[in-house]
Design a protein around this motif. Structure first.
Motif, PDB file in Angstrom:
ATOM      1  N   PHE A 133       2.341  -5.444  -6.628  1.00 23.17           N
ATOM      2  CA  PHE A 133       2.465  -4.435  -7.273  1.00 23.17           C
ATOM      3  C   PHE A 133       3.448  -4.635  -8.418  1.00 23.17           C
ATOM      4  CE2 PHE A 133       6.090  -1.639  -7.709  1.00 23.17           C
ATOM      5  CZ  PHE A 133       5.941  -0.307  -7.759  1.00 23.17           C
ATOM      6  N   LEU A 134       2.332  -3.654  -9.458  1.00 24.73           N
ATOM      7  CA  LEU A 134       3.683  -3.765 -11.147  1.00 24.73           C
ATOM      8  C   LEU A 134       4.125  -2.502 -11.320  1.00 24.73           C
ATOM      9  CD1 LEU A 134       3.771  -5.178 -13.545  1.00 24.73           C
ATOM     10  CD2 LEU A 134       1.859  -4.874 -14.215  1.00 24.73           C
ATOM     11  N   ASP A 135       5.768  -2.662 -11.231  1.00 24.88           N
ATOM     12  CA  ASP A 135       6.494  -1.167 -11.535  1.00 24.88           C
ATOM     13  C   ASP A 135       5.925  -0.813 -13.708  1.00 24.88           C
ATOM     14  OD1 ASP A 135       7.860   0.692 -11.871  1.00 24.88           O
ATOM     15  OD2 ASP A 135       9.874   0.260 -11.418  1.00 24.88           O
ATOM     16  N   PHE A 136       4.969   0.358 -13.301  1.00 28.25           N
ATOM     17  CA  PHE A 136       5.036   0.525 -15.007  1.00 28.25           C
ATOM     18  C   PHE A 136       5.758   1.198 -15.100  1.00 28.25           C
ATOM     19  CE2 PHE A 136       0.647   0.218 -13.591  1.00 28.25           C
ATOM     20  CZ  PHE A 136      -0.125   0.075 -14.569  1.00 28.25           C
ATOM     21  N   SER A 137       7.183   1.973 -14.523  1.00 30.59           N
ATOM     22  CA  SER A 137       8.729   2.320 -15.093  1.00 30.59           C
ATOM     23  C   SER A 137       8.991   1.564 -16.440  1.00 30.59           C
ATOM     24  CB  SER A 137       9.289   3.421 -14.555  1.00 30.59           C
ATOM     25  OG  SER A 137       9.447   2.135 -13.075  1.00 30.59           O
ATOM     26  N   LYS A 138       8.656   0.049 -15.707  1.00 33.70           N
ATOM     27  CA  LYS A 138       9.719  -0.619 -17.033  1.00 33.70           C
ATOM     28  C   LYS A 138       9.220  -0.674 -17.863  1.00 33.70           C
ATOM     29  CE  LYS A 138      10.539  -4.951 -14.379  1.00 33.70           C
ATOM     30  NZ  LYS A 138      10.527  -5.877 -14.160  1.00 33.70           N
ATOM     31  N   ARG A 149       3.558   7.920 -17.900  1.00 30.84           N
ATOM     32  CA  ARG A 149       2.499   9.167 -16.664  1.00 30.84           C
ATOM     33  C   ARG A 149       1.836   7.976 -16.341  1.00 30.84           C
ATOM     34  NH1 ARG A 149      -1.826  13.715 -17.171  1.00 30.84           N
ATOM     35  NH2 ARG A 149      -2.011  13.894 -14.561  1.00 30.84           N
ATOM     36  N   LYS A 150       2.780   7.302 -14.634  1.00 34.44           N
ATOM     37  CA  LYS A 150       2.377   5.970 -13.919  1.00 34.44           C
ATOM     38  C   LYS A 150       1.029   6.963 -12.930  1.00 34.44           C
ATOM     39  CE  LYS A 150       6.169   6.344 -11.473  1.00 34.44           C
ATOM     40  NZ  LYS A 150       7.917   5.016 -11.006  1.00 34.44           N
ATOM     41  N   PRO A 151       0.544   4.878 -13.394  1.00 33.19           N
ATOM     42  CA  PRO A 151      -0.925   5.358 -11.535  1.00 33.19           C
ATOM     43  C   PRO A 151      -0.420   5.838 -10.131  1.00 33.19           C
ATOM     44  CG  PRO A 151      -0.247   3.125 -13.038  1.00 33.19           C
ATOM     45  CD  PRO A 151       0.877   3.726 -13.283  1.00 33.19           C
ATOM     46  N   ILE A 152      -1.702   5.958  -9.941  1.00 31.13           N
ATOM     47  CA  ILE A 152      -1.005   6.129  -8.451  1.00 31.13           C
ATOM     48  C   ILE A 152      -1.081   5.217  -7.914  1.00 31.13           C
ATOM     49  CG2 ILE A 152      -2.123   8.362  -6.765  1.00 31.13           C
ATOM     50  CD1 ILE A 152      -2.883   9.934  -8.343  1.00 31.13           C
ATOM     51  N   TYR A 153      -0.515   5.114  -7.015  1.00 34.23           N
ATOM     52  CA  TYR A 153      -0.826   3.312  -6.232  1.00 34.23           C
ATOM     53  C   TYR A 153      -1.624   3.905  -4.953  1.00 34.23           C
ATOM     54  CZ  TYR A 153       0.587  -0.303  -8.852  1.00 34.23           C
ATOM     55  OH  TYR A 153       0.705  -1.119 -10.048  1.00 34.23           O
ATOM     56  N   TYR A 163       8.446  -9.146  -8.701  1.00 32.11           N
ATOM     57  CA  TYR A 163      10.174  -9.792  -9.136  1.00 32.11           C
ATOM     58  C   TYR A 163      10.168 -11.523  -8.040  1.00 32.11           C
ATOM     59  CZ  TYR A 163      11.763  -5.479  -9.707  1.00 32.11           C
ATOM     60  OH  TYR A 163      11.112  -4.071 -10.526  1.00 32.11           O
ATOM     61  N   SER A 164      10.536 -12.542  -8.535  1.00 32.73           N
ATOM     62  CA  SER A 164      11.244 -13.849  -7.450  1.00 32.73           C
ATOM     63  C   SER A 164      10.897 -14.029  -6.661  1.00 32.73           C
ATOM     64  CB  SER A 164      11.535 -14.980  -8.746  1.00 32.73           C
ATOM     65  OG  SER A 164      13.314 -14.269  -8.893  1.00 32.73           O
ATOM     66  N   ASN A 179       8.127   5.111  -2.097  1.00 29.30           N
ATOM     67  CA  ASN A 179       8.321   6.046  -3.322  1.00 29.30           C
ATOM     68  C   ASN A 179       7.474   5.733  -4.627  1.00 29.30           C
ATOM     69  OD1 ASN A 179      11.553   7.217  -3.810  1.00 29.30           O
ATOM     70  ND2 ASN A 179      11.393   4.876  -2.185  1.00 29.30           N
ATOM     71  N   GLU A 180       6.329   4.707  -4.095  1.00 27.89           N
ATOM     72  CA  GLU A 180       5.497   4.183  -5.440  1.00 27.89           C
ATOM     73  C   GLU A 180       4.279   4.758  -4.745  1.00 27.89           C
ATOM     74  OE1 GLU A 180       6.412   3.477  -8.525  1.00 27.89           O
ATOM     75  OE2 GLU A 180       8.626   3.371  -7.879  1.00 27.89           O
TER      76      GLU A 180
END
Length: 367
Positions: free
Chosen positions: A156-161, A166-170, A236-237, A257-258
């Motif tokens: 998972f990659l958090d686009f908001s960072k 407008r984030k993609p739909i996961y 995240y590590s 949430n995502e």
């Protein structure tokens, strides 16, 4: 086994057309009524039919507001209907992801969207920072490929960072952790019926999963169960530190949430049915295709032997299994909650619920 009712697309279109015609008639009648001079009483022979209740008037006012917003240039298409929408399916290995993805490939021409496979070097699910930036830029700016359905074995990659508005739909699917590991173990040795001629890296190793567990082999160790949690946890590590409680909680947070919807392999048809109801722009016809299509049940692992109770019990003693199992049960409970509010069962059949809300008491009143 339950039978699933999939309403014929043609019949649904006819029903929608009848509904549109009915709303047009309501709109025309209510519009004439509401636009009359409020100081002038209506003629004695004019009266609203019984069906033109507050609900009909509210529907009229909603349409007026939508039309006004469109004229003002602020109208935005519903979720999943815009050509700017992107879906990302960061598929977990050996969770029936090939069967589901091939449905997307079969529907993309008919439903008019693009499908792109994210092929990472050596199947590494973690992207470098520079690749994360490139990927986010591709997904958000590659207008020629929109609308799009991306799929691949990536975390998972958090686009908001990255400052994306407008984030993609996961979406995703997960599986019972031990069943997934057993399937992957035999897949590396014997392949599957999808590409039977492809040589796998463990080909020639005839050791069964039970023999591997009893001898303490590395390919069946409890550490190998640690996969679904980091896939949902992300880049995240700490996500990739085996047995991390923080990673488990972050994976749960992201799932709720995502992700629009996370299904389970064991109930894949239900997952597809709900997606079709929620995002028809992409998945119209998916349920029927899954039930009748030739690609619905692809990639059956060859030579797979169910593990013994002793092997399962040994794996279940580990804290890693307990955490992966906790995550799976969490996802299953969430999916069943969504399903319970999306469908109804009658006489052994499942029916997708129609829209069960409307607007009323809209103020200020339209003149």
């Amino acid at each position: 086994m339950r039978r699933f009712v999939c309403v014929c697309v043609r019949e649904r279109e006819r029903e929608r057309e009848r509904e549109r015609e009915r709303e047009k008639r309501e709109h025309k009648t209510v519009s004439r009524f509401l636009s009359a001079d409020p100081l002038t009483p209506p003629p004695l022979f004019v009266c609203l039919p019984p069906r033109f209740t507050e609900r009909a008037i509210a529907r009229h006012e909603v349409r007026e507001i939508e039309q006004r917003h469109t004229q003002d240039g602020v109208h935005e298409p519903p979720l999943g209907e815009s050509d700017d929408v992107v879906i990302i399916y960061n598929r977990v290995p050996k969770t029936a992801s090939t069967s589901f993805t091939n449905i997307a490939y079969d529907l993309c021409g008919k439903n008019k969207y693009h499908v792109l496979h994210i092929n990472t070097t050596k199947n590494n699910p973690v992207m470098s920072l520079q690749d994360q930036v490139r990927f986010v830029r591709n997904v958000t700016s590659w207008t020629e490929m929109k609308p799009a359905f991306y799929h691949g074995h990536v975390a998972f990659l958090d686009f908001s960072k990255f400052g994306v508005k407008r984030k993609p739909i996961y979406i995703n699917v997960i599986r019972d952790p031990i069943e997934r590991l057993v399937s992957y173990y035999y897949f590396l040795r014997f392949g599957d019926d999808y590409r039977p001629g492809l040589r796998r890296r463990k080909q020639g190793d005839k050791k069964t999963f039970d023999e591997c567990v009893s001898s303490g082999g590395s390919d069946c160790a409890a550490e190998k169960l640690w996969l679904q949690i980091p896939f949902f946890c992300g880049h995240y590590s700490e996500c990739w530190n085996v047995g991390s409680r923080w990673a488990l909680e972050q994976a749960k947070y992201n799932l709720v949430n995502e992700y629009l919807l996370v299904g389970v392999t064991e109930e894949l048809e239900d997952f597809i049915m709900i997606l079709e109801a929620a995002l028809p722009r992409y998945f119209r016809g998916a349920t029927e295709l899954y039930r009748t299509g030739k690609k619905s049940h692809l990639r059956k692992t060859s030579e797979k032997k169910p593990p013994t109770k002793e092997s399962i019990a040994k794996l279940q003693q580990s804290d890693i299994w307990k955490m992966e199992s906790e995550f799976y049960e969490f996802a299953l409970e969430q999916f069943q909650f969504v399903r319970a509010h999306a469908v109804r069962e009658k006489d052994g059949d499942l029916y997708i619920l129609a829209q069960n809300y409307f607007y009323e008491k809209i103020y200020p009143k339209m003149n």
